[in-house]
Write a protein that holds these residues in place. Structure first.
Motif, mmCIF file in Angstrom:
data_model
loop_
_atom_site.group_PDB
_atom_site.id
_atom_site.type_symbol
_atom_site.label_atom_id
_atom_site.label_comp_id
_atom_site.label_asym_id
_atom_site.label_seq_id
_atom_site.Cartn_x
_atom_site.Cartn_y
_atom_site.Cartn_z
ATOM 1 N N UNK A 208 7.401 -3.195 9.960
ATOM 2 C CA UNK A 208 5.940 -3.269 10.008
ATOM 3 C C UNK A 208 5.472 -4.712 10.182
ATOM 4 N N UNK A 209 6.125 -5.638 9.477
ATOM 5 C CA UNK A 209 5.743 -7.045 9.606
ATOM 6 C C UNK A 209 5.983 -7.559 11.026
ATOM 7 N N UNK A 210 7.126 -7.187 11.612
ATOM 8 C CA UNK A 210 7.404 -7.617 12.985
ATOM 9 C C UNK A 210 6.355 -7.088 13.949
ATOM 10 N N UNK A 211 5.911 -5.877 13.716
ATOM 11 C CA UNK A 211 4.856 -5.280 14.547
ATOM 12 C C UNK A 211 3.562 -6.094 14.446
ATOM 13 N N UNK A 212 3.209 -6.493 13.222
ATOM 14 C CA UNK A 212 1.998 -7.285 13.020
ATOM 15 C C UNK A 212 2.139 -8.662 13.661
ATOM 16 N N UNK A 213 3.306 -9.273 13.517
ATOM 17 C CA UNK A 213 3.517 -10.603 14.118
ATOM 18 C C UNK A 213 3.329 -10.555 15.632
ATOM 19 N N UNK A 214 3.821 -9.482 16.258
ATOM 20 C CA UNK A 214 3.665 -9.359 17.712
ATOM 21 C C UNK A 214 2.194 -9.256 18.097
ATOM 22 N N UNK A 215 1.422 -8.514 17.294
ATOM 23 C CA UNK A 215 -0.010 -8.391 17.571
ATOM 24 C C UNK A 215 -0.734 -9.709 17.325
ATOM 25 N N UNK A 216 -0.347 -10.398 16.261
ATOM 26 C CA UNK A 216 -0.997 -11.675 15.944
ATOM 27 C C UNK A 216 -0.749 -12.718 17.021
ATOM 28 N N UNK A 217 0.389 -12.617 17.688
ATOM 29 C CA UNK A 217 0.695 -13.564 18.768
ATOM 30 C C UNK A 217 -0.303 -13.447 19.915
ATOM 31 N N UNK B 85 -4.314 -7.829 15.340
ATOM 32 C CA UNK B 85 -3.453 -7.423 14.243
ATOM 33 C C UNK B 85 -4.145 -7.173 12.919
ATOM 34 N N UNK B 86 -5.378 -7.688 12.728
ATOM 35 C CA UNK B 86 -6.056 -7.521 11.441
ATOM 36 C C UNK B 86 -6.243 -6.052 11.065
ATOM 37 N N UNK B 87 -6.731 -5.271 12.020
ATOM 38 C CA UNK B 87 -7.032 -3.866 11.728
ATOM 39 C C UNK B 87 -5.755 -3.082 11.448
ATOM 40 N N UNK B 88 -4.713 -3.339 12.238
ATOM 41 C CA UNK B 88 -3.427 -2.665 12.022
ATOM 42 C C UNK B 88 -2.839 -3.064 10.676
ATOM 43 N N UNK B 89 -2.924 -4.336 10.318
ATOM 44 C CA UNK B 89 -2.407 -4.817 9.041
ATOM 45 C C UNK B 89 -3.157 -4.174 7.879
ATOM 46 N N UNK B 90 -4.453 -4.132 7.976
ATOM 47 C CA UNK B 90 -5.257 -3.510 6.929
ATOM 48 C C UNK B 90 -4.908 -2.037 6.779
ATOM 49 N N UNK B 91 -4.725 -1.346 7.897
ATOM 50 C CA UNK B 91 -4.375 0.069 7.879
ATOM 51 C C UNK B 91 -3.021 0.306 7.206
ATOM 52 N N UNK B 92 -2.007 -0.486 7.584
ATOM 53 C CA UNK B 92 -0.667 -0.314 7.015
ATOM 54 C C UNK B 92 -0.637 -0.660 5.531
#
Length: 244
Positions: free
Chosen positions: A49-58, A62-69
C-alpha cells in the motif's frame, strides 16, 4: 481515544438479523493532508500500500487514496480487537477486497470503500454481499438537479450500478448496459436487461449529499437498515491518534 470518531466508541458488528445491517462512515476530504497526517497514515499501511501511495505522490497525487486506505483500517478496528496496522487484505477473482487475517469471525467482517474528490465513504457489514459508491458532481451539473433527464440522474444511476457490481463482486465483468433501475412502490428495483430478470433479494439506497456528492448503496437483503456515522478527520489533528 482519537477525535476521529468523536462521540462513538467501539461498535458491535452489524449483521443481517441486527437492528442495523450496515454502517456507513463518511469523511469529507476537502483539504490537503498535512505532513504529519501523511506520516501517521502511511505508518498504518503495509508495504504494498505504501509503494502504491509513493507512486501516486511522485505525480503530485495520493492524498485521497492514502486517506481511504488509512481510514479503512481505522474503521475496521472499531469493530474487532485488531490494531489498524495489523489488518491484511486480499482480492477475489474479480478484484473485490477481503480481509485475510485473524480467525473466522474476523474474516467474516465485510467492507466496501469508495472515494471521490471531497469524500471517502466506507460501509461495514457481515453475512451478506454489499457495495457502496460515491461520485462528486461538478458545479456545472448542479443547476439541473431534479430534472429527469439531467446529469443528476446520470450520477444517480452510475453510482447505483457501481455499488451493485461491487456488491456482487463482479466488477466490470457485469456490463453497466445490462443493468436497469426502476422505481416500484417507492423502492428501487434492478433488472438484468439481457434476461429481463429482476435481481431479487437486494435493496438499494441512493441519495445526494449536501457536499455535492451522489452516494449509492447496494445490499443483498430485502430491507436494509443503515447506521450513519461521520469521521471528523480534520478535527483530529490536535488530538491523539489511535495506536497503529
Amino acid at each position: 481515544m482519537s477525535a476521529l470518531f468523536a462521540g462513538c466508541g467501539s461498535l458491535p458488528v452489524p449483521t443481517r438479523a441486527g437492528t442495523e445491517q450496515a454502517h456507513i462512515w463518511l469523511c469529507e476530504a476537502v483539504r490537503p493532508l498535512q505532513a504529519r497526517d501523511t506520516c501517521r497514515l502511511l505508518a498504518l499501511l503495509d508495504h504494498g500500500e505504501r509503494q502504491r501511495i509513493y507512486r501516486l505522490q511522485a505525480h503530485g497525487r495520493g492524498d485521497l487514496e492514502l486517506l481511504s486506505l488509512g481510514l479503512r483500517r481505522l474503521v475496521l478496528s472499531r469493530y474487532l480487537d485488531c490494531m489498524p496496522s495489523k489488518w491484511t487484505f486480499g482480492r477475489t477473482t474479480y478484484g473485490r477486497p477481503v480481509i485475510t487475517n485473524g480467525d473466522e469471525t474476523t474474516r467474516a467482517l465485510r467492507f466496501s470503500v469508495t472515494h471521490t474528490p471531497g469524500l471517502v465513504a466506507i460501509m461495514v457489514f457481515q453475512g451478506m454481499d454489499g457495495g457502496i459508491d460515491a461520485e462528486y458532481m461538478p458545479p456545472l451539473t448542479r443547476p439541473f438537479l431534479g430534472s429527469a433527464s439531467s446529469p443528476h440522474r446520470f450520477y444517480a444511476e452510475w453510482t447505483l450500478k457501481e455499488a451493485v457490481t461491487k456488491g456482487m463482486g463482479l466488477g466490470m465483468a457485469l456490463p453497466f448496459r445490462q443493468l436497469k433501475f426502476q422505481k416500484v412502490d417507492q423502492a428501487l428495483r434492478l433488472q438484468i436487461v439481457e434476461t429481463k430478470r429482476q435481481l431479487a433479494g437486494w435493496s438499494f439506497h441512493q441519495q445526494f449529499l449536501p457536499s455535492a456528492h451522489s452516494l449509492a448503496i447496494a445490499l443483498a437483503t430485502a430491507q436494509a437498515r443503515l447506521g450513519w456515522y461521520r469521521i471528523s478527520f480534520q478535527a483530529a489533528r490536535a488530538h491523539t491518534w489511535p495506536k497503529a
